[in-house]
Design a protein around this motif. Structure first.
Motif, PDB file in Angstrom:
ATOM      1  N   ASN A  96      -0.124  -2.830  -7.609  1.00 51.44           N
ATOM      2  CA  ASN A  96       1.310  -2.961  -7.849  1.00 51.44           C
ATOM      3  C   ASN A  96       1.629  -2.493  -9.261  1.00 51.44           C
ATOM      4  N   ASN A 114      19.419  -0.681 -10.223  1.00 55.27           N
ATOM      5  CA  ASN A 114      19.621  -0.759  -8.774  1.00 55.27           C
ATOM      6  C   ASN A 114      19.118   0.452  -8.015  1.00 55.27           C
ATOM      7  N   ASN A 155      16.101   1.564  -7.222  1.00 56.30           N
ATOM      8  CA  ASN A 155      15.084   1.263  -6.224  1.00 56.30           C
ATOM      9  C   ASN A 155      15.671   0.510  -5.034  1.00 56.30           C
ATOM     10  N   GLU A 156      16.642  -0.390  -5.317  1.00 53.08           N
ATOM     11  CA  GLU A 156      17.264  -1.157  -4.238  1.00 53.08           C
ATOM     12  C   GLU A 156      18.067  -0.246  -3.312  1.00 53.08           C
ATOM     13  N   SER A 209      15.716   1.694  -1.181  1.00 48.39           N
ATOM     14  CA  SER A 209      15.145   0.847  -0.135  1.00 48.39           C
ATOM     15  C   SER A 209      16.134   0.647   1.010  1.00 48.39           C
ATOM     16  N   ASN A 210      17.417   0.438   0.667  1.00 43.46           N
ATOM     17  CA  ASN A 210      18.450   0.277   1.705  1.00 43.46           C
ATOM     18  C   ASN A 210      18.576   1.539   2.554  1.00 43.46           C
ATOM     19  N   SER A 246      15.610   1.745   4.966  1.00 46.86           N
ATOM     20  CA  SER A 246      15.756   0.786   6.066  1.00 46.86           C
ATOM     21  C   SER A 246      16.770   1.269   7.098  1.00 46.86           C
ATOM     22  N   THR A 250       8.922   2.282  -8.546  1.00 41.84           N
ATOM     23  CA  THR A 250       8.101   1.405  -7.716  1.00 41.84           C
ATOM     24  C   THR A 250       8.702   1.310  -6.320  1.00 41.84           C
ATOM     25  N   SER A 279       9.516  -0.635  -2.788  1.00 43.28           N
ATOM     26  CA  SER A 279       9.812  -2.017  -2.445  1.00 43.28           C
ATOM     27  C   SER A 279       8.736  -2.592  -1.525  1.00 43.28           C
ATOM     28  N   LYS A 280       8.708  -3.918  -1.406  1.00 43.74           N
ATOM     29  CA  LYS A 280       7.742  -4.583  -0.540  1.00 43.74           C
ATOM     30  C   LYS A 280       7.940  -4.153   0.917  1.00 43.74           C
ATOM     31  N   GLU A 281       9.202  -3.974   1.322  1.00 42.09           N
ATOM     32  CA  GLU A 281       9.491  -3.567   2.699  1.00 42.09           C
ATOM     33  C   GLU A 281       8.886  -2.206   3.008  1.00 42.09           C
ATOM     34  N   LYS A 283       6.329  -0.806   1.490  1.00 40.86           N
ATOM     35  CA  LYS A 283       4.874  -0.945   1.506  1.00 40.86           C
ATOM     36  C   LYS A 283       4.389  -1.529   2.820  1.00 40.86           C
TER      37      LYS A 283
END
Length: 222
Positions: free
Chosen positions: A21, A123, A125-126, A129-130, A133, A208, A210-212, A214
């Protein structure tokens, strides 16, 4: 003397593997009294050595200013591609909704992406990630309903999304390379380290996942 790292020693092998990580901790560039003594000695040796080092520090400061601008430019490239994916995502959602009943969570993801229209270091990375998804859910619908594959506009949107994802990946690599250069140079003694420490510079955090994302990478696709 035996090898310090012996791959044939079973007690040194972790068969379970090890996940990695990114540590989100900023390290400050620091100098001690030795750096002060070093600079003092240069001036004691004569005005010429002192002036030469002074000009070297000015050059180092200019270098860091330029490198910061490059980091900003690289981050801006990522943002541009993310914003393009937002538009493609909204178009794809509109097309799919007309053909099939789309998972309501996709619309929540779209709303989250819209709320992140002003991209920042905090924001970025967020938002990415969105997007991942939401596009994943659209991909599921695209594969599950054959009639969608015949929709030219949707097929074009999916192709554009695939292209933009590759561009985003390449931009992230470029951004991380520049951040790595910054993080290494602020500790490069004497000139750059002294300038960085007195300017209050710290290391920067690379991109980085996100956990989702990964967890999805570890999932079974076939």
């Amino acid at each position: 003397m035996a090898n310090q790292l012996d791959e044939m020693s079973p007690e040194l092998v972790n068969e379970e593997g090890r996940n990695i990580n990114v540590i989100e901790k900023k390290l400050a560039a620091e100098v001690g009294v030795g750096s002060f003594i070093f600079e003092l000695c240069l001036w004691l040796l004569g005005i010429i050595p002192g002036l030469i080092f002074l000009f070297m520090k000015i050059s180092a400061r200019n270098y860091f200013d330029a490198l910061q601008q490059k980091i900003q430019h690289n981050a801006s490239q990522i943002d541009n591609y993310l914003e393009q994916r937002v538009q493609i995502l909204k178009n794809a959602v509109a097309i799919v909704e007309k053909a099939v009943e789309l998972d309501k969570d996709v619309m929540k993801s779209v709303a989250a992406v819209r709320s992140g229209a002003s991209l920042t270091d905090a924001n970025r990375n967020e938002v990415a990630s969105n997007l991942e998804s939401a596009m994943g859910k659209i991909n599921v619908a695209f594969e599950a309903y054959p009639e969608l594959k015949s929709h030219r506009s949707l097929a074009d949107a999916m192709q554009q999304n695939s292209y933009l994802q590759r561009e985003i990946t390449a931009s992230r690599e470029l951004y991380n390379d520049t951040v790595l250069k910054w993080n290494a140079d602020i500790f490069r003694w004497p000139t750059k380290n002294i300038v960085a420490a007195r300017s209050g510079f710290t290391t920067r955090i690379p991109f980085t996942a996100s956990k989702e994302i990964k967890d999805q990478a570890r999932a079974t696709f076939f």
